[in-house]
Design a protein around this motif. Structure first.
Motif, mmCIF file in Angstrom:
data_model
loop_
_atom_site.group_PDB
_atom_site.id
_atom_site.type_symbol
_atom_site.label_atom_id
_atom_site.label_comp_id
_atom_site.label_asym_id
_atom_site.label_seq_id
_atom_site.Cartn_x
_atom_site.Cartn_y
_atom_site.Cartn_z
ATOM 1 N N ASN A 53 30.003 35.675 40.953
ATOM 2 C CA ASN A 53 30.963 34.986 40.086
ATOM 3 C C ASN A 53 31.615 35.945 39.102
ATOM 4 N N ARG A 54 30.795 36.841 38.536
ATOM 5 C CA ARG A 54 31.359 37.842 37.615
ATOM 6 C C ARG A 54 32.345 38.752 38.340
ATOM 7 N N THR A 55 31.976 39.124 39.578
ATOM 8 C CA THR A 55 32.855 40.002 40.358
ATOM 9 C C THR A 55 34.149 39.290 40.701
ATOM 10 N N VAL A 56 34.042 37.989 41.051
ATOM 11 C CA VAL A 56 35.256 37.197 41.331
ATOM 12 C C VAL A 56 36.135 37.119 40.088
ATOM 13 N N ALA B 143 46.010 41.552 35.853
ATOM 14 C CA ALA B 143 46.478 42.826 35.275
ATOM 15 C C ALA B 143 47.496 43.488 36.195
ATOM 16 N N LEU B 144 47.247 43.426 37.513
ATOM 17 C CA LEU B 144 48.188 44.009 38.475
ATOM 18 C C LEU B 144 49.520 43.273 38.432
ATOM 19 N N ASN C 80 40.549 46.308 45.916
ATOM 20 C CA ASN C 80 39.933 46.459 47.239
ATOM 21 C C ASN C 80 38.434 46.677 47.122
ATOM 22 N N SER C 81 38.047 47.480 46.132
ATOM 23 C CA SER C 81 36.625 47.735 45.902
ATOM 24 C C SER C 81 35.903 46.454 45.508
ATOM 25 N N LEU C 82 36.524 45.658 44.606
ATOM 26 C CA LEU C 82 35.928 44.386 44.188
ATOM 27 C C LEU C 82 35.841 43.423 45.356
ATOM 28 N N THR D 209 39.831 38.456 39.645
ATOM 29 C CA THR D 209 40.922 37.633 39.124
ATOM 30 C C THR D 209 41.634 38.340 37.976
ATOM 31 N N GLU D 210 40.830 38.907 37.060
ATOM 32 C CA GLU D 210 41.417 39.643 35.937
ATOM 33 C C GLU D 210 42.194 40.848 36.423
#
Length: 359
Positions: A291-294, A303-304, A2-4, A298-299
């Motif tokens: 892009n890094r945040t996306v 992981a979830l 949610n934060s991302l 995604t990671e």
């Protein structure tokens, strides 16, 4: 996650703002770039006209052959190591001062009147003295180089009459002319008796009053001489020397103004280019960060998902363990029952043995 997700939305908004600012400044830069090109083209055109007219002026193209012969020879002699390379003497070179057209300056509104009343005398050469005039005339005669008029500074005299014959000083054409310092008397010689009038009808009315020694010229270039001779006609037949000199000055002024405008526009262009580059750099950094945040999002989602799968597997293993535990507990209960039976049977056998022994 949610934060991302919140950070990605915030970055999208900032990217949109930065892109809008960049596009707005880029459009302004495009307009400024076209302005610089337009100004440079205009200045090149102005400089071309100026250089062409200036070259004609330096070559005395607007003057009669005799004037050109004297002035060109003097100009060359000043630049030559051998002062007499053109056949003109040192004394003559030093004695030639200026052209009559170079000692006066006026607003364009009065140029037609000046050229009309002066006529050929506008091309006369101002010289030091009568001796210089004689040397110049001899130079022209010897070389068959044409004719010219000469105005000796030391001896030229304005037209003088008695006080009653003097023209009205308030209406003199000289009032509208600026004279190069040191040549005021020559200006008086050339124009000291000239009255400026608006129309030829007024000029004739003034002449017919008689009694005044004066020439009368209109703004449109009609002239009434001392003797009442009328001169006029098409203005395009005048020499146009003063107009060309004025055009040279105006072109030089325009060139200076255009140079300043170009310098300012180029300064503004460089500043705006810097702003656009900085905004472009900021935009790229924001996009990279997004892009890094996306990628991080995604990671995190992967992981979830893995954690969810692991949790499901753990639940399944727990259920299996619980089932195995229940099975084991059931088996343990059966064993206890068997053991109880065995214990009961063993107790019975033991009792029978003891009874037999006692009996």
């Amino acid at each position: 996650i949610n934060s991302l997700n919140h950070e990605i939305k915030s970055l999208n908004n900032r990217i949109e703002d930065t892109r809008s600012q960049r596009d707005e400044n880029a459009d302004a830069l495009s307009v400024l770039f076209k302005r610089v090109l337009t100004l440079e083209l205009e200045r090149n055109t102005t400089k071309s006209k100026y250089n062409a007219l200036k070259k004609m002026e330096e070559n005395f193209e607007w003057y009669r052959d005799g004037v050109k012969a004297i002035m060109r020879a003097q100009s060359i002699n000043k630049d030559e190591q051998n002062p007499e390379a053109t056949g003109i003497s040192r004394e003559l070179t030093a004695g030639v001062l200026k052209l009559a057209a170079d000692i006066i300056d006026a607003d364009p509104a009065y140029e037609t009147a000046i050229e009309a009343v002066l006529g050929e005398s506008l091309q006369y050469i101002v010289v030091k003295d009568q001796e210089t005039s004689l040397q110049a005339i001899d130079y022209l005669q010897t070389r068959n180089a044409g004719r010219s008029g000469f105005i000796p500074v030391s001896s030229a005299k304005p037209i003088r009459g008695n006080q009653n014959q003097a023209p009205n000083s308030a209406r003199l054409l000289l009032n509208h002319i600026s004279v190069k310092p040191g040549y005021e008397n020559i200006a008086q010689v050339l124009l000291g008796d000239v009255i400026l009038i608006d129309t030829i009808a007024e000029a004739l009315e003034l002449f017919n009053k008689n009694g005044t020694i004066q020439r009368i010229v209109t703004r449109n270039g009609e002239v009434v001489s001392h003797q009442g001779i009328l001169i006029g006609g098409s203005k395009d037949k005048l020499s146009g020397i003063l107009a060309k000199k004025h055009e040279i000055k105006e072109l030089k002024r325009q060139d200076a103004v255009l140079a300043q405008n170009i310098e300012k526009a180029q300064f503004d262009q460089n500043a705006l280019e810097s702003v656009v580059r900085n905004l472009e750099s900021t935009l790229q950094k924001q996009i990279e960060r997004k892009n890094r945040t996306v990628e991080d999002e995604t990671e995190a989602e992967k992981a979830l998902y893995r954690a969810g799968e692991d949790l499901k597997n753990a639940h399944r293993r727990l259920e299996i363990v619980q089932l195995e535990q229940e099975q084991l507990l059931g088996e343990a209960s059966d064993i206890d029952d068997e053991m109880t039976k065995y214990d009961t049977a063993l107790a019975g056998v033991t009792a029978e043995i003891k009874s037999a022994q006692d009996g």
